[in-house]
Scaffold this motif. Structure first.
Motif, short mmCIF file in Angstrom:
data_model
loop_
_atom_site.label_atom_id
_atom_site.label_comp_id
_atom_site.label_asym_id
_atom_site.label_seq_id
_atom_site.Cartn_x
_atom_site.Cartn_y
_atom_site.Cartn_z
N MET A 135 0.83 -1.22 0.00
CA MET A 135 0.00 0.00 0.00
C MET A 135 0.86 1.26 0.00
N HIS A 136 2.11 1.11 0.35
CA HIS A 136 3.01 2.25 0.48
C HIS A 136 2.49 3.24 1.51
N ALA A 137 1.86 2.72 2.54
CA ALA A 137 1.39 3.54 3.65
C ALA A 137 1.35 2.64 4.87
N ASN A 138 1.64 3.24 6.04
CA ASN A 138 1.70 2.42 7.25
C ASN A 138 1.22 3.26 8.44
N PRO A 139 0.19 2.77 9.16
CA PRO A 139 -0.35 3.55 10.28
C PRO A 139 0.63 3.67 11.46
N LEU A 140 1.71 2.92 11.42
CA LEU A 140 2.69 2.97 12.53
C LEU A 140 3.81 3.97 12.27
N HIS A 141 3.75 4.62 11.10
CA HIS A 141 4.74 5.67 10.82
C HIS A 141 4.63 6.78 11.85
N GLY A 142 5.75 7.40 12.14
CA GLY A 142 5.73 8.53 13.07
C GLY A 142 6.16 8.10 14.46
N PRO A 143 6.08 9.03 15.42
CA PRO A 143 6.53 8.70 16.78
C PRO A 143 5.79 7.48 17.31
N ASN A 144 6.51 6.61 18.01
CA ASN A 144 5.86 5.43 18.58
C ASN A 144 5.40 5.72 20.00
N ASP A 145 4.18 5.29 20.32
CA ASP A 145 3.69 5.36 21.70
C ASP A 145 4.07 4.04 22.36
N ASP A 146 5.15 4.05 23.13
CA ASP A 146 5.67 2.82 23.73
C ASP A 146 4.68 2.17 24.69
N SER A 147 3.70 2.95 25.18
CA SER A 147 2.74 2.36 26.10
C SER A 147 1.73 1.47 25.34
N LEU A 148 1.68 1.63 24.00
CA LEU A 148 0.74 0.83 23.20
C LEU A 148 1.40 -0.40 22.60
N GLY A 149 2.66 -0.25 22.17
CA GLY A 149 3.34 -1.36 21.52
C GLY A 149 4.74 -0.97 21.12
N PRO A 150 5.51 -1.93 20.60
CA PRO A 150 6.92 -1.68 20.30
C PRO A 150 7.15 -0.85 19.04
#
Ligand code: HPA
Length: 269
Positions: A135-150
């Motif tokens: 898809m050339h798109a990823n919802p995990l792009h950007g700062p990671n919220d470590d409290s949600l997942g790795p």
């Protein structure tokens, strides 16, 4: 601390819904029938949930249906959001953040797809065993919220083995295979389809992967079922035109079988 957008959404949904669901179900194009099987249903239009975008596609109703299915409390998304509508993929996957924050650990994602595997036929149901994100798109792009997942989620075993086995028990005629996600909105060219088949994919569609990535990020149990609405092999001599109307018509017919499958799976959870 200021509430995160999905927490504000959960609070709004909890004020309306009477039950706490144990499974979330995302219904794909033309597959809304299942939502009619939900009893004691509370229906919340997407537009009434803060932060939750509304779907613009014909065939996608756009309401969260919370109630009972096969004796279990469920949250059903009747209509999903797509990247091709112009939403950010993080918005597409936002409902999954809401589900997990609500305490839901299991998600069933459905979709309509084109069949790439020449052994498939329109109307088949396929359990997704793995995917390719094209898809050339990823919802995990950007700062990671470590409290949600790795930051770097492991994708091995994303599609929960145990749930796939249950699905096969409920409907022994299910296919199983690899789903490749494309951005759309155009259907693929014959050359594109042959390339995707060459990647090793069995089916192609424009959804599911954003929701699955976010669910995986948070460690949820995932089952994904594709409805093959048209054969999209790109093989010379077998090339057919495909239309959204045809996709919806086949999905409507297959939707009854899909509803039976999902109900059977939920009963065994
Ligand atoms: N290609 C991509 N997405 C689809 C198709 C297809 O042939 N059919 C239904 N969704």
């Amino acid at each position: 601390m200021k509430a995160r957008p999905f927490e504000t959404a959960v609070a709004a949904v909890k004020r309306r819904a009477k039950v706490k669901p144990v499974v979330a179900i995302v219904l794909g194009s033309g597959l809304g029938t299942l939502a009619d099987h939900v009893s004691e249903a509370v229906r919340i239009p997407y537009g009434e949930i803060p932060g939750w975008k509304r779907s613009t596609v014909p065939g996608h109703a756009g309401e969260l249906v919370v109630g009972m299915l096969s004796g279990k409390p469920v949250a059903v998304m009747k209509g999903r959001l797509h990247y091709y509508e112009g939403y950010d993929v993080a918005d597409v996957a936002f409902p999954v953040r809401v589900f997990k924050a609500w305490g839901i650990e299991t998600i069933i994602v459905t979709n309509a797809c084109g069949g790439l595997n020449p052994g498939f036929k329109a109307g088949d149901l396929m359990v997704i065993s793995d995917h390719i994100n094209f898809m050339h798109a990823n919802p995990l792009h950007g700062p990671n919220d470590d409290s949600l997942g790795p930051r770097f989620p492991d994708m091995v075993g994303t599609y929960t083995e145990e749930l796939r086995a249950i699905a096969h028990q409920v409907d022994p005629d299910l296919r199983e295979g690899i789903y490749v996600a494309v951005a759309g909105p155009n259907f693929e060219t014959p050359a594109g389809l042959r390339m995707l088949r060459g990647f090793g994919a069995d089916a192609v569609g424009m959804s599911t992967v954003p929701e699955v990535l976010v669910a995986r990020h948070m460690g949820m149990r995932i089952l994904a079922i594709s409805t093959v609405t048209d054969m999209a092999t790109g093989i010379p001599g077998q090339i057919q035109h495909v239309s959204h109307e045809e996709v919806l018509a086949v999905a409507d017919r297959a939707g009854k079988r899909l509803a039976g499958l999902v109900k059977g799976v939920v009963a065994r959870l």
